[in-house]
Structures are given as structure tokens and as C-alpha cells.
Design a protein around this motif. Structure first.
Motif, PDB file in Angstrom:
ATOM      1  N   ILE A  25     -32.212   3.532  26.103  1.00  0.00           N
ATOM      2  CA  ILE A  25     -33.526   3.010  26.302  1.00  0.00           C
ATOM      3  C   ILE A  25     -33.970   4.543  27.493  1.00  0.00           C
ATOM      4  CG2 ILE A  25     -35.662   1.538  26.177  1.00  0.00           C
ATOM      5  CD1 ILE A  25     -33.842  -0.347  24.417  1.00  0.00           C
ATOM      6  N   VAL A  26     -33.040   3.492  28.226  1.00  0.00           N
ATOM      7  CA  VAL A  26     -33.629   4.330  29.718  1.00  0.00           C
ATOM      8  C   VAL A  26     -33.600   5.293  29.627  1.00  0.00           C
ATOM      9  CG1 VAL A  26     -33.819   4.797  32.725  1.00  0.00           C
ATOM     10  CG2 VAL A  26     -33.600   2.365  30.794  1.00  0.00           C
ATOM     11  N   VAL A  27     -32.393   6.750  29.529  1.00  0.00           N
ATOM     12  CA  VAL A  27     -32.117   7.918  29.035  1.00  0.00           C
ATOM     13  C   VAL A  27     -32.845   8.355  28.454  1.00  0.00           C
ATOM     14  CG1 VAL A  27     -31.078   8.985  28.351  1.00  0.00           C
ATOM     15  CG2 VAL A  27     -30.012   7.658  30.100  1.00  0.00           C
ATOM     16  N   TRP A  28     -33.960   7.842  26.646  1.00  0.00           N
ATOM     17  CA  TRP A  28     -34.635   8.274  26.187  1.00  0.00           C
ATOM     18  C   TRP A  28     -36.597   8.358  26.847  1.00  0.00           C
ATOM     19  CZ3 TRP A  28     -35.600  11.619  22.721  1.00  0.00           C
ATOM     20  CH2 TRP A  28     -36.583  12.076  22.190  1.00  0.00           C
ATOM     21  N   LEU A  29     -35.825   7.382  27.438  1.00  0.00           N
ATOM     22  CA  LEU A  29     -37.631   7.212  28.416  1.00  0.00           C
ATOM     23  C   LEU A  29     -38.148   8.557  29.728  1.00  0.00           C
ATOM     24  CD1 LEU A  29     -38.447   3.266  28.564  1.00  0.00           C
ATOM     25  CD2 LEU A  29     -39.388   5.124  27.186  1.00  0.00           C
ATOM     26  N   VAL A  30     -36.729   8.969  30.394  1.00  0.00           N
ATOM     27  CA  VAL A  30     -36.875   9.951  31.086  1.00  0.00           C
ATOM     28  C   VAL A  30     -36.769  10.831  30.608  1.00  0.00           C
ATOM     29  CG1 VAL A  30     -35.783  10.232  32.935  1.00  0.00           C
ATOM     30  CG2 VAL A  30     -35.418   8.110  33.368  1.00  0.00           C
ATOM     31  N   LEU A  31     -35.705  11.056  29.851  1.00  0.00           N
ATOM     32  CA  LEU A  31     -36.321  12.449  29.018  1.00  0.00           C
ATOM     33  C   LEU A  31     -37.270  12.246  28.307  1.00  0.00           C
ATOM     34  CD1 LEU A  31     -32.668  12.803  27.100  1.00  0.00           C
ATOM     35  CD2 LEU A  31     -33.350  14.346  28.679  1.00  0.00           C
ATOM     36  N   ALA A  32     -37.803  11.547  27.555  1.00  0.00           N
ATOM     37  CA  ALA A  32     -39.568  11.897  27.407  1.00  0.00           C
ATOM     38  C   ALA A  32     -40.329  12.108  27.724  1.00  0.00           C
ATOM     39  CB  ALA A  32     -39.908  10.666  26.179  1.00  0.00           C
ATOM     40  N   TRP A  33     -40.780  10.990  29.214  1.00  0.00           N
ATOM     41  CA  TRP A  33     -41.371  11.558  30.426  1.00  0.00           C
ATOM     42  C   TRP A  33     -40.891  13.084  30.884  1.00  0.00           C
ATOM     43  CZ3 TRP A  33     -39.678  11.441  35.836  1.00  0.00           C
ATOM     44  CH2 TRP A  33     -41.220  11.297  36.830  1.00  0.00           C
ATOM     45  N   LEU A  34     -39.448  13.770  31.093  1.00  0.00           N
ATOM     46  CA  LEU A  34     -39.373  14.744  31.736  1.00  0.00           C
ATOM     47  C   LEU A  34     -39.858  16.073  30.775  1.00  0.00           C
ATOM     48  CD1 LEU A  34     -36.529  14.386  33.031  1.00  0.00           C
ATOM     49  CD2 LEU A  34     -38.598  14.684  34.807  1.00  0.00           C
ATOM     50  N   ASN A  46     -47.232  12.937  21.159  1.00  0.00           N
ATOM     51  CA  ASN A  46     -46.045  12.554  21.703  1.00  0.00           C
ATOM     52  C   ASN A  46     -45.356  11.019  21.748  1.00  0.00           C
ATOM     53  OD1 ASN A  46     -45.593  15.309  23.667  1.00  0.00           O
ATOM     54  ND2 ASN A  46     -47.044  14.391  24.881  1.00  0.00           N
ATOM     55  N   ALA A  47     -46.577  10.328  21.570  1.00  0.00           N
ATOM     56  CA  ALA A  47     -46.160   9.144  20.903  1.00  0.00           C
ATOM     57  C   ALA A  47     -45.419   8.399  19.747  1.00  0.00           C
ATOM     58  CB  ALA A  47     -47.565   7.825  20.834  1.00  0.00           C
ATOM     59  N   VAL A  48     -45.697   9.374  19.138  1.00  0.00           N
ATOM     60  CA  VAL A  48     -45.141   9.559  17.747  1.00  0.00           C
ATOM     61  C   VAL A  48     -43.658   9.755  17.834  1.00  0.00           C
ATOM     62  CG1 VAL A  48     -44.423  10.187  15.323  1.00  0.00           C
ATOM     63  CG2 VAL A  48     -46.856   9.984  16.030  1.00  0.00           C
ATOM     64  N   GLY A  53     -37.449   8.094  18.617  1.00  0.00           N
ATOM     65  CA  GLY A  53     -36.781   8.502  19.398  1.00  0.00           C
ATOM     66  C   GLY A  53     -36.347   6.294  19.282  1.00  0.00           C
ATOM     67  N   LEU A  54     -36.873   5.840  20.519  1.00  0.00           N
ATOM     68  CA  LEU A  54     -36.534   4.388  19.820  1.00  0.00           C
ATOM     69  C   LEU A  54     -36.567   3.705  18.675  1.00  0.00           C
ATOM     70  CD1 LEU A  54     -39.657   3.438  22.958  1.00  0.00           C
ATOM     71  CD2 LEU A  54     -37.614   4.203  23.108  1.00  0.00           C
ATOM     72  N   LEU A  55     -36.567   4.173  17.851  1.00  0.00           N
ATOM     73  CA  LEU A  55     -36.801   3.361  16.942  1.00  0.00           C
ATOM     74  C   LEU A  55     -35.366   3.847  16.395  1.00  0.00           C
ATOM     75  CD1 LEU A  55     -37.255   1.682  14.145  1.00  0.00           C
ATOM     76  CD2 LEU A  55     -38.191   4.228  13.071  1.00  0.00           C
ATOM     77  N   ALA A  56     -34.940   4.916  16.353  1.00  0.00           N
ATOM     78  CA  ALA A  56     -33.499   5.398  16.103  1.00  0.00           C
ATOM     79  C   ALA A  56     -32.640   5.006  16.948  1.00  0.00           C
ATOM     80  CB  ALA A  56     -33.517   7.033  16.706  1.00  0.00           C
TER      81      ALA A  56
END
Length: 68
Positions: A25-34, A46-48, A53-56
């Protein structure tokens, strides 16, 4: 003092039961943020993408836990 260690371990386990799940989750959030702002998708995409990603990650964790 052993009781304090037990309480802290249980409290930690409430939030971080599966370390790989939390790290994903942390990695996905950082990747999405960047990366998402650089795609210039707009219109709520972006929200979708963040949600999918979080659902996966959640589904993979649930399937992995069910196999154990």
C-alpha cells in the motif's frame, strides 16, 4: 513488563498484521503520488487509478491469505 510487550505487540498487530500488504500500500501510494500528476489525465481518472490499484492490492492479499 511482559504484559506491556504483549499489549504493544497486539496493538502493532491490529494495524500491521501483514507486512507485505502494508508495504504494498505504501509503495502504491508513493508511486501514484509521483507518477499520476505527470500523466495529466484529469477528469477524476487519477482517483480511479488510485482506487483500482488499492483494490488490486486488497484482493491479492485476501487471495494469498485464503490459500494459507
Amino acid at each position: 513488563m511482559r504484559w506491556l510487550r504483549t499489549i504493544l505487540a497486539e496493538g502493532w498487530g491490529l494495524f500491521v498484521d501483514d507486512g507485505r500488504y502494508a508495504l504494498s500500500i505504501v509503495v502504491w501510494l508513493v508511486l501514484a503520488w509521483l507518477l499520476l500528476p505527470q500523466l495529466h489525465l484529469g477528469g477524476g481518472w487519477n482517483a480511479v487509478i488510485l482506487f483500482v490499484g488499492l483494490l488490486a492490492i486488497l484482493l491479492e492479499s485476501a487471495w494469498s491469505r485464503a490459500r494459507r
